[in-house]
Design a protein around this motif. Structure first.
Motif, PDB file in Angstrom:
ATOM      1  N   GLY A  64       0.783  -1.228   0.000  1.00  0.00           N
ATOM      2  CA  GLY A  64       0.000   0.000   0.000  1.00  0.00           C
ATOM      3  C   GLY A  64       0.817   1.283   0.000  1.00  0.00           C
ATOM      4  N   ASP A  65       2.143   1.191  -0.064  1.00  0.00           N
ATOM      5  CA  ASP A  65       3.012   2.358  -0.061  1.00  0.00           C
ATOM      6  C   ASP A  65       2.652   3.272  -1.240  1.00  0.00           C
ATOM      7  N   PRO A  66       2.606   4.586  -1.042  1.00  0.00           N
ATOM      8  CA  PRO A  66       2.230   5.495  -2.141  1.00  0.00           C
ATOM      9  C   PRO A  66       3.230   5.520  -3.296  1.00  0.00           C
ATOM     10  N   ARG A  67       4.435   4.979  -3.095  1.00  0.00           N
ATOM     11  CA  ARG A  67       5.411   4.945  -4.195  1.00  0.00           C
ATOM     12  C   ARG A  67       5.164   3.789  -5.158  1.00  0.00           C
ATOM     13  N   LEU A  68       4.241   2.890  -4.819  1.00  0.00           N
ATOM     14  CA  LEU A  68       3.914   1.786  -5.727  1.00  0.00           C
ATOM     15  C   LEU A  68       3.164   2.335  -6.925  1.00  0.00           C
ATOM     16  N   PHE A  69       3.513   1.827  -8.108  1.00  0.00           N
ATOM     17  CA  PHE A  69       2.864   2.273  -9.341  1.00  0.00           C
ATOM     18  C   PHE A  69       1.915   1.189  -9.822  1.00  0.00           C
ATOM     19  N   HIS A  70       0.671   1.582 -10.040  1.00  0.00           N
ATOM     20  CA  HIS A  70      -0.334   0.696 -10.636  1.00  0.00           C
ATOM     21  C   HIS A  70      -0.775   1.354 -11.935  1.00  0.00           C
ATOM     22  N   ALA A  71      -0.891   0.582 -12.989  1.00  0.00           N
ATOM     23  CA  ALA A  71      -1.351   1.120 -14.264  1.00  0.00           C
ATOM     24  C   ALA A  71      -2.682   1.832 -14.037  1.00  0.00           C
ATOM     25  N   PRO A  72      -2.838   3.017 -14.631  1.00  0.00           N
ATOM     26  CA  PRO A  72      -4.075   3.773 -14.394  1.00  0.00           C
ATOM     27  C   PRO A  72      -5.324   3.084 -14.935  1.00  0.00           C
ATOM     28  N   HIS A  73      -5.151   2.284 -15.960  1.00  0.00           N
ATOM     29  CA  HIS A  73      -6.289   1.528 -16.515  1.00  0.00           C
ATOM     30  C   HIS A  73      -5.748   0.409 -17.370  1.00  0.00           C
ATOM     31  N   ARG A  74      -6.591  -0.514 -17.673  1.00  0.00           N
ATOM     32  CA  ARG A  74      -6.232  -1.597 -18.595  1.00  0.00           C
ATOM     33  C   ARG A  74      -7.378  -1.712 -19.589  1.00  0.00           C
ATOM     34  N   PRO A  75      -7.113  -1.495 -20.864  1.00  0.00           N
ATOM     35  CA  PRO A  75      -8.183  -1.581 -21.853  1.00  0.00           C
ATOM     36  C   PRO A  75      -8.916  -2.921 -21.817  1.00  0.00           C
ATOM     37  N   ASP A  76      -8.179  -3.996 -21.519  1.00  0.00           N
ATOM     38  CA  ASP A  76      -8.814  -5.312 -21.517  1.00  0.00           C
ATOM     39  C   ASP A  76      -9.448  -5.662 -20.170  1.00  0.00           C
ATOM     40  N   ASN A  77      -9.197  -4.858 -19.131  1.00  0.00           N
ATOM     41  CA  ASN A  77      -9.774  -5.116 -17.819  1.00  0.00           C
ATOM     42  C   ASN A  77      -9.753  -3.824 -17.007  1.00  0.00           C
ATOM     43  N   PRO A  78     -10.617  -2.846 -17.364  1.00  0.00           N
ATOM     44  CA  PRO A  78     -10.552  -1.540 -16.715  1.00  0.00           C
ATOM     45  C   PRO A  78     -10.918  -1.561 -15.235  1.00  0.00           C
ATOM     46  N   SER A  79     -11.584  -2.596 -14.775  1.00  0.00           N
ATOM     47  CA  SER A  79     -12.016  -2.609 -13.375  1.00  0.00           C
ATOM     48  C   SER A  79     -11.252  -3.616 -12.525  1.00  0.00           C
ATOM     49  N   ARG A  80     -10.073  -4.023 -12.969  1.00  0.00           N
ATOM     50  CA  ARG A  80      -9.335  -5.015 -12.191  1.00  0.00           C
ATOM     51  C   ARG A  80      -9.044  -4.483 -10.791  1.00  0.00           C
ATOM     52  N   PRO A  81      -9.219  -5.323  -9.782  1.00  0.00           N
ATOM     53  CA  PRO A  81      -8.957  -4.866  -8.415  1.00  0.00           C
ATOM     54  C   PRO A  81      -7.462  -4.694  -8.169  1.00  0.00           C
ATOM     55  N   ARG A  82      -7.136  -3.796  -7.264  1.00  0.00           N
ATOM     56  CA  ARG A  82      -5.738  -3.544  -6.905  1.00  0.00           C
ATOM     57  C   ARG A  82      -5.383  -4.372  -5.680  1.00  0.00           C
ATOM     58  N   ASP A  83      -4.263  -5.046  -5.744  1.00  0.00           N
ATOM     59  CA  ASP A  83      -3.736  -5.795  -4.608  1.00  0.00           C
ATOM     60  C   ASP A  83      -2.641  -4.923  -4.000  1.00  0.00           C
ATOM     61  N   PRO A  84      -2.761  -4.519  -2.722  1.00  0.00           N
ATOM     62  CA  PRO A  84      -1.755  -3.631  -2.148  1.00  0.00           C
ATOM     63  C   PRO A  84      -0.364  -4.263  -2.032  1.00  0.00           C
ATOM     64  N   CYS A  85      -0.267  -5.583  -2.220  1.00  0.00           N
ATOM     65  CA  CYS A  85       1.030  -6.263  -2.116  1.00  0.00           C
ATOM     66  C   CYS A  85       1.597  -6.649  -3.473  1.00  0.00           C
ATOM     67  N   ARG A  86       1.012  -6.095  -4.538  1.00  0.00           N
ATOM     68  CA  ARG A  86       1.515  -6.318  -5.891  1.00  0.00           C
ATOM     69  C   ARG A  86       1.434  -4.990  -6.628  1.00  0.00           C
ATOM     70  N   CYS A  87       2.276  -4.817  -7.656  1.00  0.00           N
ATOM     71  CA  CYS A  87       2.257  -3.557  -8.386  1.00  0.00           C
ATOM     72  C   CYS A  87       2.847  -3.743  -9.781  1.00  0.00           C
ATOM     73  N   ASP A  88       2.721  -2.688 -10.587  1.00  0.00           N
ATOM     74  CA  ASP A  88       3.303  -2.658 -11.935  1.00  0.00           C
ATOM     75  C   ASP A  88       4.671  -1.993 -11.941  1.00  0.00           C
ATOM     76  N   GLY A  89       5.016  -1.328 -10.839  1.00  0.00           N
ATOM     77  CA  GLY A  89       6.306  -0.674 -10.739  1.00  0.00           C
ATOM     78  C   GLY A  89       6.500  -0.057  -9.367  1.00  0.00           C
ATOM     79  N   ALA A  90       7.776   0.150  -9.003  1.00  0.00           N
ATOM     80  CA  ALA A  90       8.110   0.724  -7.700  1.00  0.00           C
ATOM     81  C   ALA A  90       9.616   0.889  -7.607  1.00  0.00           C
ATOM     82  N   PRO A  91      10.087   1.632  -6.607  1.00  0.00           N
ATOM     83  CA  PRO A  91      11.524   1.605  -6.344  1.00  0.00           C
ATOM     84  C   PRO A  91      11.953   0.170  -6.042  1.00  0.00           C
ATOM     85  N   ARG A  92      13.103  -0.234  -6.554  1.00  0.00           N
ATOM     86  CA  ARG A  92      13.601  -1.607  -6.425  1.00  0.00           C
ATOM     87  C   ARG A  92      13.607  -2.103  -4.983  1.00  0.00           C
TER      88      ARG A  92
END
Length: 194
Positions: A64-92
């Motif tokens: 849930g850290d605010p530095r985690l990057f989640h894609a703003p949308h996904r054309p193939d799944n615009p309503s996918r739920p966000r998992d606070p322990c997974r992300c699309d990007g972050a500081p290493r």
């Protein structure tokens, strides 16, 4: 038409508070149509979108850290739920890349036991060694210094060992590169099309 995923590595300072803008700047030199007369010989993609199904595992302390990057949308799944322990990007330093490797290795052991998904002629050791190096890297890698690497462009990463294929060398070298990144380097995965 080819779809692939690229792992983009950026200096933490380059990201600032806007990962999407920083990713756009970093990817621009490899746009197929960014060169003279609408063709770029260094081009690697004709479209891209942030996100990779939240492939990165986050260290528990940073869920849930605010530095985690989640894609703003996904054309193939615009309503996918966000998992606070997974992300699309972050500081290493926020990512649990070792847990990603362990999970992939566990799956590889199941594959070996079942015989499904095992490369013909591979030994168990070879199968598990390959699984360990393909768990985190994607089909292409954009390095901190802005150079592109993939199995056909190994140069920035190094050279194959004697008798090693360019494909195997890419996975080994890309994994080593990601392991060695500083904790403040921002790492993101993007879905690309070419």
């Amino acid at each position: 038409m080819t779809r692939f995923t690229v792992t983009v590595c950026l200096a933490g300072a380059a990201v600032g508070g806007d990962p999407l803008a920083a990713l756009t700047v970093a990817m621009r030199p490899y746009d197929d149509e960014a060169g003279p007369e609408s063709f770029n010989e260094d081009g690697a993609w004709d479209s891209w979108a942030p996100g990779s199904d939240d492939n990165f595992v986050v260290l528990p302390a940073y869920g849930g850290d605010p530095r985690l990057f989640h894609a703003p949308h996904r054309p193939d799944n615009p309503s996918r739920p966000r998992d606070p322990c997974r992300c699309d990007g972050a500081p290493r330093g926020l990512l649990d890349l070792e847990r990603m490797r362990e999970t992939y290795l566990a799956e590889a052991r199941v594959q070996w036991a079942s015989g499904l998904g095992v490369e013909p002629g591979a030994t168990e050791d070879e199968h598990l060694r390959r699984a360990a190096v393909v768990a985190v890297p994607t089909q292409a890698l954009l390095l901190l210094d802005g150079r592109w690497a993939d199995p056909s462009r190994l140069g920035p990463l190094g050279a194959p060992d004697p008798g090693e294929s360019a494909d195997d060398a890419y996975w080994r070298l890309a994994d080593a590169y990601l392991r060695a990144l500083p904790d403040d380097a921002f790492v993101a995965q993007l879905r690309c099309h070419r």
